[in-house]
Design an enzyme around this catalytic site. Structure first.
Site, mmCIF file in Angstrom:
data_model
loop_
_atom_site.group_PDB
_atom_site.id
_atom_site.type_symbol
_atom_site.label_atom_id
_atom_site.label_comp_id
_atom_site.label_asym_id
_atom_site.label_seq_id
_atom_site.Cartn_x
_atom_site.Cartn_y
_atom_site.Cartn_z
ATOM 1 N N ASP A 188 37.650 44.135 46.013
ATOM 2 C CA ASP A 188 37.538 44.219 44.563
ATOM 3 C C ASP A 188 36.043 44.272 44.222
ATOM 4 O O ASP A 188 35.191 44.043 45.074
ATOM 5 C CB ASP A 188 38.301 43.101 43.858
ATOM 6 C CG ASP A 188 37.651 41.762 44.022
ATOM 7 O OD1 ASP A 188 36.535 41.705 44.544
ATOM 8 O OD2 ASP A 188 38.261 40.764 43.620
ATOM 9 N N SER A 189 35.745 44.606 42.983
ATOM 10 C CA SER A 189 34.362 44.937 42.636
ATOM 11 C C SER A 189 33.520 43.714 42.315
ATOM 12 O O SER A 189 32.315 43.812 42.174
ATOM 13 C CB SER A 189 34.360 45.862 41.428
ATOM 14 O OG SER A 189 34.946 45.194 40.328
ATOM 15 N N GLY A 190 34.154 42.573 42.184
ATOM 16 C CA GLY A 190 33.413 41.381 41.801
ATOM 17 C C GLY A 190 33.386 41.168 40.292
ATOM 18 O O GLY A 190 32.997 40.105 39.818
ATOM 19 N N ASP A 231 34.217 46.729 36.601
ATOM 20 C CA ASP A 231 34.891 46.789 35.302
ATOM 21 C C ASP A 231 34.552 45.550 34.485
ATOM 22 O O ASP A 231 33.924 44.619 34.992
ATOM 23 C CB ASP A 231 36.414 46.883 35.489
ATOM 24 C CG ASP A 231 36.985 45.659 36.215
ATOM 25 O OD1 ASP A 231 36.271 45.104 37.081
ATOM 26 O OD2 ASP A 231 38.116 45.261 35.925
ATOM 27 N N GLN A 254 41.510 48.833 31.692
ATOM 28 C CA GLN A 254 41.458 47.613 30.889
ATOM 29 C C GLN A 254 42.127 47.884 29.532
ATOM 30 O O GLN A 254 42.784 48.884 29.371
ATOM 31 C CB GLN A 254 40.003 47.155 30.737
ATOM 32 C CG GLN A 254 39.389 46.640 32.043
ATOM 33 C CD GLN A 254 40.002 45.317 32.509
ATOM 34 O OE1 GLN A 254 40.678 44.616 31.760
ATOM 35 N NE2 GLN A 254 39.774 44.984 33.774
ATOM 36 N N ASP A 311 48.195 42.472 44.762
ATOM 37 C CA ASP A 311 47.503 41.426 45.521
ATOM 38 C C ASP A 311 47.581 40.152 44.696
ATOM 39 O O ASP A 311 47.704 40.208 43.471
ATOM 40 C CB ASP A 311 46.017 41.766 45.725
ATOM 41 C CG ASP A 311 45.204 41.391 44.504
ATOM 42 O OD1 ASP A 311 45.260 42.132 43.505
ATOM 43 O OD2 ASP A 311 44.540 40.331 44.509
ATOM 44 N N CYS A 333 65.054 34.504 56.044
ATOM 45 C CA CYS A 333 63.775 35.095 56.440
ATOM 46 C C CYS A 333 63.746 35.345 57.948
ATOM 47 O O CYS A 333 64.184 34.496 58.728
ATOM 48 C CB CYS A 333 62.632 34.167 56.041
ATOM 49 S SG CYS A 333 61.012 34.750 56.556
ATOM 50 N N CYS A 381 60.956 35.784 59.723
ATOM 51 C CA CYS A 381 59.602 35.583 60.263
ATOM 52 C C CYS A 381 59.591 34.597 61.436
ATOM 53 O O CYS A 381 60.545 33.853 61.668
ATOM 54 C CB CYS A 381 58.631 35.147 59.162
ATOM 55 S SG CYS A 381 58.490 33.375 58.897
ATOM 56 N N CYS A 427 60.149 30.873 60.521
ATOM 57 C CA CYS A 427 61.544 30.526 60.237
ATOM 58 C C CYS A 427 62.415 30.586 61.494
ATOM 59 O O CYS A 427 63.430 29.901 61.583
ATOM 60 C CB CYS A 427 62.092 31.430 59.134
ATOM 61 S SG CYS A 427 61.338 31.050 57.537
ATOM 62 N N HIS A 483 54.578 32.066 56.552
ATOM 63 C CA HIS A 483 55.927 32.383 56.048
ATOM 64 C C HIS A 483 55.864 33.061 54.669
ATOM 65 O O HIS A 483 56.558 34.048 54.437
ATOM 66 C CB HIS A 483 56.808 31.135 55.963
ATOM 67 C CG HIS A 483 57.938 31.327 55.012
ATOM 68 N ND1 HIS A 483 59.064 32.051 55.328
ATOM 69 C CD2 HIS A 483 58.053 31.000 53.695
ATOM 70 C CE1 HIS A 483 59.841 32.144 54.260
ATOM 71 N NE2 HIS A 483 59.263 31.503 53.259
HETATM 72 ZN ZN LIG Z 1 59.863 32.851 57.118
#
Ligand SMILES: [Zn+2]
Length: 364
Positions: A89-91, A143, A185, A262, A300, A302, A305, A331
């Site tokens: 990201d631009s900060g 921005d 924006q 994100d 899940c 993963c 899990c 997770h």
């Molecule tokens: Zn999981």
């Protein structure tokens, strides 16, 4: 960079974003690695649930360890040993959160470091130069994000500067392998959003983000403005909604036509004992889980899990063991990666509506 739109179902989109470090299947959730690390996780962990792109932060890396150190060590990918894509990201967002520590002019924004009070300046040119020096795959334009609620004058001024700066960012580009995204924006004002989107679309940038949302407005406003803004953006370019990461918000934004997301939410929750599950978030510190032999989320797939019980993770948190935050962070990100994978399949198969409805009421 290329973006191929593979399928649509209503406004929901299924695409493939081809970047310098591989393909990103969209919709995609990007884990946040603010300081060149997704907190508590290794690059191997991220690869295990097939993260294709992560996010890092210009403001934080600018201050520490700084541009020269990272460039000298071969760029950000080599520095953090991550061979897949990185978006920075631009900060802008961080600097505007500093408020009292910043001075804004048409040229850029001067601010004081939250670390040591030292003075710095971001300009559209040096922010693009910094991101290119890091060698990232996607750079964000500088921005101006307004705090909500904002007056009409504040919103108009943020749109004016955001367009001015995006033009200068585009002109400052020198590196082909770093794609520059603009950020729309306009607060909660549809007219200002429309103007911002039209002015940025005229620059024909490779991708566009929806900024200035998920900053404390109501869910209705977030969903309304996301859908409204996404529809204004060029159909053939990827659309990225910044700062969204709960199941319910992700589903609503995909339904509104957004491709990328994100948020620190899954990893911050992971560190605080909050587990994201398909049945809703749960607090692993609650007494309920002390003898619970089920996995964190029975649905899940993963590695956490598959291996550990709620009782064990609950014990780790109660004993203040660092493995607890690590397992839950893993997770939570893996669970969102599975959600995105299922969303992509649903859009491809024309079953998005049913998938959306099954997840839209998700308890947060
Ligand atoms: Zn999981």
């Amino acid at each position: 960079m290329t973006f191929a739109l593979r399928a649509t179902d209503g406004a929901a989109r299924r695409g493939t974003l081809r970047l310098a470090h591989g393909d990103v299947e969209t919709p995609a959730f990007m884990p946040v690695g603010t300081a060149a690390t997704v907190k508590a996780l290794t690059p191997d962990d991220l690869r295990a649930f097939d993260a294709r792109i992560i996010l890092a932060n210009t403001y934080h890396l600018w201050l520490r360890p700084g541009r020269e150190t990272i460039a000298e060590l071969g760029g950000l990918h080599a520095f953090m040993s991550w061979d897949r894509n990185i978006l920075t990201d631009s900060g802008g967002f961080q600097v505007f959160s500093l408020e009292s520590r910043r001075v804004l002019t048409d040229d850029g924004v001067r601010f004081r470091s939250h670390l040591d009070g030292s003075e710095h300046e971001f300009t559209p040119e040096n922010v693009v130069g910094f991101q290119e020096a890091l060698g990232v795959d996607v750079a964000m334009a500088l921005d101006v994000c307004v705090k909500l609620p904002a007056t009409k004058a504040e919103v108009d001024e943020s749109v004016r500067l955001t367009t001015l700066w995006a033009r200068r960012c585009a002109a400052a580009r020198t590196r082909e392998a770093t794609a520059l995204f603009g950020i729309v924006q306009g607060g909660l004002d549809e007219r200002a959003r429309a103007r911002s989107a039209a002015e940025l679309a005229a620059l024909e940038l490779p991708g566009y983000a929806i900024g200035g949302l998920s900053v404390g407005e109501s869910r209705d406003d977030l969903y309304r403005m996301t859908r409204f803004t996404a529809a204004l953006l060029p159909e053939a370019k990827p659309r990225y909604l910044m700062g969204v990461g709960t199941v319910r918000d992700l589903i609503a934004a995909i339904d509104g036509g957004v491709d990328m997301f994100d948020c620190v939410y899954p990893t911050r929750c992971g560190r605080n004992g909050r587990a994201l599950t398909r049945a809703g978030d749960l607090n692993i510190r609650s007494a309920t889980y002390v003898r619970d032999a089920r996995p964190i989320d029975p649905s899940c797939a993963c590695a956490v899990c598959a291996t550990y019980t709620r009782a064990y993770v609950a014990h780790l948190f109660r004993a203040d063991e660092m493995l607890g935050p690590r397992l839950l962070s893993y997770h939570n990100l893996a669970m969102l990666a599975q959600l995105m994978s299922e969303a992509r399949a649903a859009i491809e198969n024309g079953t998005w509506g049913a998938f959306r409805d099954a997840n839209a009421a998700h308890r947060v």
